[in-house]
Scaffold this motif. Structure first.
Motif, PDB file in Angstrom:
ATOM      1  N   PRO A 112       0.847  -1.212   0.000  1.00 40.03           N
ATOM      2  CA  PRO A 112       0.000   0.000   0.000  1.00 40.03           C
ATOM      3  C   PRO A 112       0.874   1.250   0.000  1.00 40.03           C
ATOM      4  N   ILE A 113       1.108   1.811  -1.167  1.00 38.05           N
ATOM      5  CA  ILE A 113       1.968   2.979  -1.307  1.00 38.05           C
ATOM      6  C   ILE A 113       1.106   4.232  -1.401  1.00 38.05           C
ATOM      7  N   GLY A 114       1.490   5.288  -0.686  1.00 38.15           N
ATOM      8  CA  GLY A 114       0.735   6.544  -0.751  1.00 38.15           C
ATOM      9  C   GLY A 114       1.498   7.648  -1.463  1.00 38.15           C
ATOM     10  N   VAL A 115       2.820   7.620  -1.347  1.00 40.81           N
ATOM     11  CA  VAL A 115       3.638   8.700  -1.928  1.00 40.81           C
ATOM     12  C   VAL A 115       4.759   8.071  -2.739  1.00 40.81           C
ATOM     13  N   VAL A 116       4.960   8.609  -3.953  1.00 41.35           N
ATOM     14  CA  VAL A 116       6.081   8.167  -4.772  1.00 41.35           C
ATOM     15  C   VAL A 116       7.101   9.305  -4.832  1.00 41.35           C
ATOM     16  N   ILE A 117       8.350   9.002  -4.416  1.00 36.81           N
ATOM     17  CA  ILE A 117       9.427   9.987  -4.573  1.00 36.81           C
ATOM     18  C   ILE A 117      10.285   9.499  -5.724  1.00 36.81           C
ATOM     19  N   SER A 118      10.474  10.329  -6.751  1.00 40.24           N
ATOM     20  CA  SER A 118      11.167   9.841  -7.927  1.00 40.24           C
ATOM     21  C   SER A 118      12.100  10.891  -8.495  1.00 40.24           C
TER      22      SER A 118
ATOM     23  N   PRO B 113      -5.449   8.043  -8.835  1.00 42.99           N
ATOM     24  CA  PRO B 113      -5.364   9.495  -8.610  1.00 42.99           C
ATOM     25  C   PRO B 113      -5.013   9.864  -7.170  1.00 42.99           C
ATOM     26  N   GLU B 114      -5.200   8.928  -6.237  1.00 43.87           N
ATOM     27  CA  GLU B 114      -4.895   9.291  -4.839  1.00 43.87           C
ATOM     28  C   GLU B 114      -3.403   9.205  -4.544  1.00 43.87           C
ATOM     29  N   LEU B 115      -2.641   8.647  -5.494  1.00 43.02           N
ATOM     30  CA  LEU B 115      -1.189   8.552  -5.308  1.00 43.02           C
ATOM     31  C   LEU B 115      -0.553   9.944  -5.517  1.00 43.02           C
ATOM     32  N   VAL B 116       0.308  10.331  -4.590  1.00 45.60           N
ATOM     33  CA  VAL B 116       0.908  11.685  -4.668  1.00 45.60           C
ATOM     34  C   VAL B 116       2.395  11.552  -5.024  1.00 45.60           C
TER      35      VAL B 116
ATOM     36  N   VAL C 107       7.515  15.411   2.220  1.00 44.09           N
ATOM     37  CA  VAL C 107       6.922  14.069   2.268  1.00 44.09           C
ATOM     38  C   VAL C 107       5.731  14.048   3.218  1.00 44.09           C
ATOM     39  N   ASN C 108       5.857  14.765   4.346  1.00 40.77           N
ATOM     40  CA  ASN C 108       4.722  14.814   5.282  1.00 40.77           C
ATOM     41  C   ASN C 108       3.488  15.410   4.642  1.00 40.77           C
ATOM     42  N   SER C 109       3.676  16.539   3.957  1.00 41.25           N
ATOM     43  CA  SER C 109       2.482  17.152   3.362  1.00 41.25           C
ATOM     44  C   SER C 109       1.975  16.308   2.204  1.00 41.25           C
ATOM     45  N   ALA C 110       2.874  15.591   1.510  1.00 39.59           N
ATOM     46  CA  ALA C 110       2.416  14.695   0.438  1.00 39.59           C
ATOM     47  C   ALA C 110       1.567  13.565   1.019  1.00 39.59           C
ATOM     48  N   LEU C 111       1.991  13.042   2.197  1.00 42.03           N
ATOM     49  CA  LEU C 111       1.196  11.966   2.807  1.00 42.03           C
ATOM     50  C   LEU C 111      -0.186  12.467   3.227  1.00 42.03           C
ATOM     51  N   LYS C 112      -0.220  13.670   3.770  1.00 45.38           N
ATOM     52  CA  LYS C 112      -1.526  14.258   4.160  1.00 45.38           C
ATOM     53  C   LYS C 112      -2.403  14.413   2.930  1.00 45.38           C
ATOM     54  N   GLN C 113      -1.786  14.903   1.849  1.00 41.74           N
ATOM     55  CA  GLN C 113      -2.518  15.089   0.604  1.00 41.74           C
ATOM     56  C   GLN C 113      -3.070  13.740   0.128  1.00 41.74           C
TER      57      GLN C 113
END
Lengths: 312, 611
Positions: free
Chosen positions: A190-196, A217-220, A259-265
């Motif tokens: 279960p991934i919520g944020v992708v850093i690339s 679309p919920e992936l940030v 990353v924190n705000s991306a997870l909240k998003q």
């Protein structure tokens, strides 16, 4: 909601060249209720009394730049969709527009009327659908279930452990060095944020990010790179709706905040799927005929959705 | 530096002074003087003794030269005593004891002299009288003997001859015993002659008178003589000598003490000298070592110089390369900035022109539709074969289209859009033209160029940074065309105008002014670029033409812009000056000659670096 939908959408154009405003008036007068401003200051004055659905602003203007205007507008009028229409912007301006303006699209001058009309129409419909939900600063409810993980896609194997160290033990960080690895992780975890990075193994990631955004679309997405260039950054906005753009070398606090705000998003988007319309992306141009492997990968991504539904 | 030398010099002077003092103290006893003094004392003693002897001799002889002898001795003694009392070798003032004894001696000898004088005066008389008396005695004795009666006791005759011999002896050498003996004999004579006849008694009485007188005179002389001789001059002189010798011993002891001190001091000085010598030797050894190293280094110097020269020239090459790289990156940075501005300036009119064209095309379709419908209606109306309902429908369609499309308004809009498009295209064309002017790619490098045109094209390029907030006031004079590299001068103007705009922004002013002023000044022209911006401090003003000096935040300027400006103006044989008041603004003044010197290749070199 229905009453709002019945009235015409309100669009604000900001440009220091009056002839651009004239063109916009003739182009859109039949569709929307239009507002015009010749600079950042008068635009903000107007926004204080007249909330709008979409703001289209030039970047280079005397006094206040487009990014400064959009950042201030985001405070004043958070549900308005923000579009930059500009003749030229350097990389810093583009990165600023992502991180501070959280813009919907970046449109280059000269524009095509068809594309501009479509972009504004999409922005208007997104604004309409999500008007109630669009509270960027509202804290999402603490969702049940597992904390979503963070996927790090980078050529450099040092980066995932470094990000794990920065984020601390509360986060699950998965490292991937190829796009195949990345999709594999996305299928299993279960991934919520992708850093690339912008490129992985010399292939641009914009297609992957864009396809992910279309189908999950919920992936940030957060871009972390040292090889930033203006063109790929604009593509990543328009086709990937990247949420943050940070540059290497990694600054711990900047990275952690992003990353924190991306997870909240991500949690916000997972809880109210309507909101995801605000982040819908342009359809990526057709991949080159030779890139069969890439095509196959993107097909795999398209099947992710059903799997995702199981844990959302 | 001076103080460092002052201290040792003062110390050496003090040490030398102490040494001189000590040596002088050891020299305070003058052996010559001492000998002279002793000699004086001895002479005085001798003379005193000689005087005594002279007096003693007086008794034996009454020769006149004895008196002369005495006065000569007295004079010599007096002179000697004077020398002892005062003068170079006097004993006066050496010590109180010595003074006291000397005074006593001198008093005694003075009284002795007085006694001597008295004696001289009396002795002649007394001696003469005594001699006469004694000479008269034998005659009286002979009278007495003649007067002797026969039968007179033999003892009487004996006494008379005894008296004669006694008095004669007395006359020659008076002794303490012979005066009472004479008296006893006289008494005996008196006794014996009492019974004798009168003439004898008279003779005896006369004898007695004579004898008594001789005894008196001689006694007085002897007593004076004894008095003279008994004066204690010898003892006192000895006391003086002893006191002097005592003083002298004291002096010697003191001198010896000083000698000891001197010896100790000398030893100390020697130690110090030895220490200094050691230090000196050590310094010399170090010097020697340093010299050796130096000579060693000298031997290798050439080699080192060669290596260093090699290193330096390598470093210089690297420096040149990195400078060229920096200049290149500055060029790229300013080019990038220029491109950003120009791209925006072109893309904006291009954007609305293109958009307008699309709108016009779309509207033309509408108009063509309307036109078509109206033509069809008109055709049908004029076609006799047309049916009524067809005509009515065509009319209705045309009417509906006419109502939906307000042709008048649309035409007005389209006129406006086309006018805008025209304007936009003209703007683009102007910009492209000024870009071309600006770069001057189609001109040679030693061209005749009107600076006013250069300023104008630089203004066009910078328009994006100026518009809306900065008023540009141009005060151009009539300028002759000057020989120069136009693209380089344009770069200078753009740089200065951009700086001026940034200075106005930096002052936090909403708006400001830039004055561009040109005028011809004989064989040169002057260009002034003034702004109402932030200005700069004297420190900044002094450094602005230095390479890499920048007041902009890191990353926003390489600090090479104005140094390149300076270089270009210098290469053109011109000068650039700047005046500035913080808070008020800055003024750059450029002076350029009308013609370039033929031989100079400098502008070409600058082209290689900058253009």
């Amino acid at each position: 909601m229905s009453e709002t939908a019945a009235t015409r959408a309100r669009v604000l154009f900001v440009d220091d060249e009056p002839r651009v405003l004239t063109t916009m008036r003739i182009l859109f007068r039949s569709r929307y209720e239009l507002f015009f401003a010749d600079g950042g200051g008068s635009a903000l004055e107007l926004l204080k009394t007249q909330p709008v659905d979409v703001i289209v602003s030039d970047q280079r203007m005397p006094g206040m730049s487009g990014i400064e205007l959009l950042r201030a507008a985001r405070e004043l009028n958070p549900q308005a969709m923000r579009i930059l229409l500009t003749g030229y912007s350097d990389l810093n301006a583009i990165i600023g527009s992502i991180n501070e303006g959280e813009i919907f699209r970046f449109v280059n001058k000269p524009w095509s009327n068809e594309d501009l009309t479509a972009t504004i129409a999409r922005a208007v419909s997104a604004a309409r659908v999500t008007q109630a939900a669009a509270r960027p600063d509202s804290t999402p409810e603490a969702g049940g279930g597992p904390t979503p993980g963070v996927l790090v896609l980078d050529d450099d194997p040092q980066v995932p452990p470094k990000i794990q160290a920065i984020l601390g033990g509360d986060f699950r960080v998965f490292g991937a060095r190829t796009m195949d690895d990345a999709v594999g992780h996305l299928e299993r975890e279960p991934i919520g944020v992708v850093i690339s990075d912008t490129r992985v193994q010399d292939n641009p990631v914009v297609a992957l990010i864009g396809t992910l955004k279309q189908h999950r679309p919920e992936l940030v997405s957060v871009i972390l790179t040292e090889r930033a260039d203006a063109g790929s950054a604009i593509d990543l906005i328009n086709q990937g709706q990247i949420y943050r753009f940070i540059t290497k070398p990694i600054h711990d606090s900047q990275c952690k905040i992003a990353v924190n705000s991306a997870l909240k998003q991500h949690q916000r988007l997972a809880q109210s799927p309507d909101l995801a319309q605000r982040y819908q992306v342009e359809r990526a141009p057709e991949p080159a005929p030779g890139a069969v492997a890439g095509q196959a990968l993107l097909e795999r991504v398209k099947t992710l959705r059903s799997w995702v539904r199981r844990w959302v | 530096m001076k103080l460092r030398w002052l201290w040792p010099a003062a110390l050496a002077a003090v040490a030398l002074g102490v040494l001189v003092f000590l040596v002088r103290m050891t020299q305070s006893v003058d052996a010559d003087r001492h000998r002279a003094r002793l000699e004086l004392l001895r002479r005085a003693d001798n003379l005193d003794i000689a005087l005594n002897r002279a007096f003693t001799q007086t008794r034996a002889s009454s020769l006149t030269d004895a008196a002369a002898d005495r006065s000569k001795i007295t004079a010599e003694l007096g002179a000697t005593l004077d020398a002892l009392d005062k003068g170079e070798h006097s004993l006066r003032g050496l010590s109180p004891e010595l003074d006291r004894r000397l005074d006593a001696f001198l008093d005694t000898i003075d009284s002795k002299f007085e006694l001597g004088f008295d004696f001289e005066a009396r002795s002649t008389l007394l001696t003469q009288r005594a001699i006469n008396t004694i000479d008269a005695v034998p005659a009286r004795i002979a009278e007495a003997v003649a007067a002797l009666p026969p039968g007179a006791p033999e003892a009487l005759r004996t006494l008379l001859s005894q008296l004669q011999s006694q008095i004669t002896n007395y006359g020659v050498t008076p002794t303490p015993t012979n005066a009472p003996e004479i008296r006893a004999t006289l008494d005996e004579l008196d006794k014996l002659s009492a019974a004798q006849p009168a003439p004898l008694r008279d003779a005896v009485r006369e004898l007695r008178t004579l004898g008594e007188q001789a005894l008196d005179d001689k006694g007085e002389l002897v007593s004076m003589f004894r008095d003279f001789l008994s004066r204690p001059t010898g003892a006192q002189l000895q006391a003086v000598e002893q006191a002097y010798l005592g003083w002298y011993e004291g002096q010697l002891a003191e001198v010896n003490r000083y000698r000891l001190i001197l010896a100790a001091y000398t030893a100390l000085l020697l130690l110090i000298l030895a220490w200094l010598g050691l230090r000196l030797r050590r310094s010399y050894r170090e010097l020697d070592r340093a010299n050796a190293e130096l000579s060693h280094a000298n031997e290798h110097l050439e080699e080192q110089v060669e290596t260093r020269t090699h290193d330096l020239s390598q470093a210089l090459d690297e420096l040149r390369a990195s400078q060229a790289q920096l200049v290149q990156s500055e060029k790229m940075a300013s080019l990038g900035q220029m491109v950003a501005g120009v791209a925006h300036e072109i893309n904006t009119p291009l954007g609305y022109a293109r958009s307008n064209a699309e709108i016009v095309r779309g509207s033309l379709a509408d108009l063509r539709q309307l036109c078509g419908a109206q033509n069809r209606a008109l055709d049908l109306l004029t076609d006799e074969r047309a049916r009524e309902d067809e005509v009515a429908q065509a009319m209705a369609t045309a009417q509906a289209l006419r109502e939906s499309i307000d042709a008048e308004a649309l035409a007005g809009d389209l006129d406006g859009l086309l006018a805008d498009t025209d304007h936009g295209l003209l703007q683009i064309a102007e910009l492209v033209a000024s870009l071309k002017d600006f770069s001057r790619v189609d001109r040679s490098r030693h061209d005749l160029f009107n600076v006013n045109d250069g300023l104008d094209s630089a203004l066009k390029i910078a328009h994006n940074q100026l518009k809306g907030r900065i008023e540009v006031i141009r005060q151009y004079g009539a300028l002759p065309a000057i020989e120069c590299s136009p693209s380089q001068l344009n770069q200078v103007f753009l740089n200065l105008i951009t700086n001026a705009a940034q200075a106005i922004a930096g002052a936090g002013h909403e708006s400001g002014r830039i004055y561009l002023h040109t005028q011809a000044e004989g064989e040169s022209i002057a260009i002034r670029i003034l702004d109402t911006g932030a200005g700069m401090s004297e420190d900044v003003r002094a450094r602005i033409f230095e390479p890499f000096f920048t007041t902009k935040p890191v990353g926003q300027g390489t600090g090479l812009g104005l140094s390149i400006v300076f270089r270009i103006i210098e290469d053109h044989g011109g000068r650039i000056e700047v005046r500035s008041t913080p808070g008020k603004g800055s003024a750059f003044t450029i002076r350029l000659p009308l013609r370039q010197p033929r031989a100079s290749a400098a502008p070409l070199e600058a082209d290689a670096l900058v253009a």
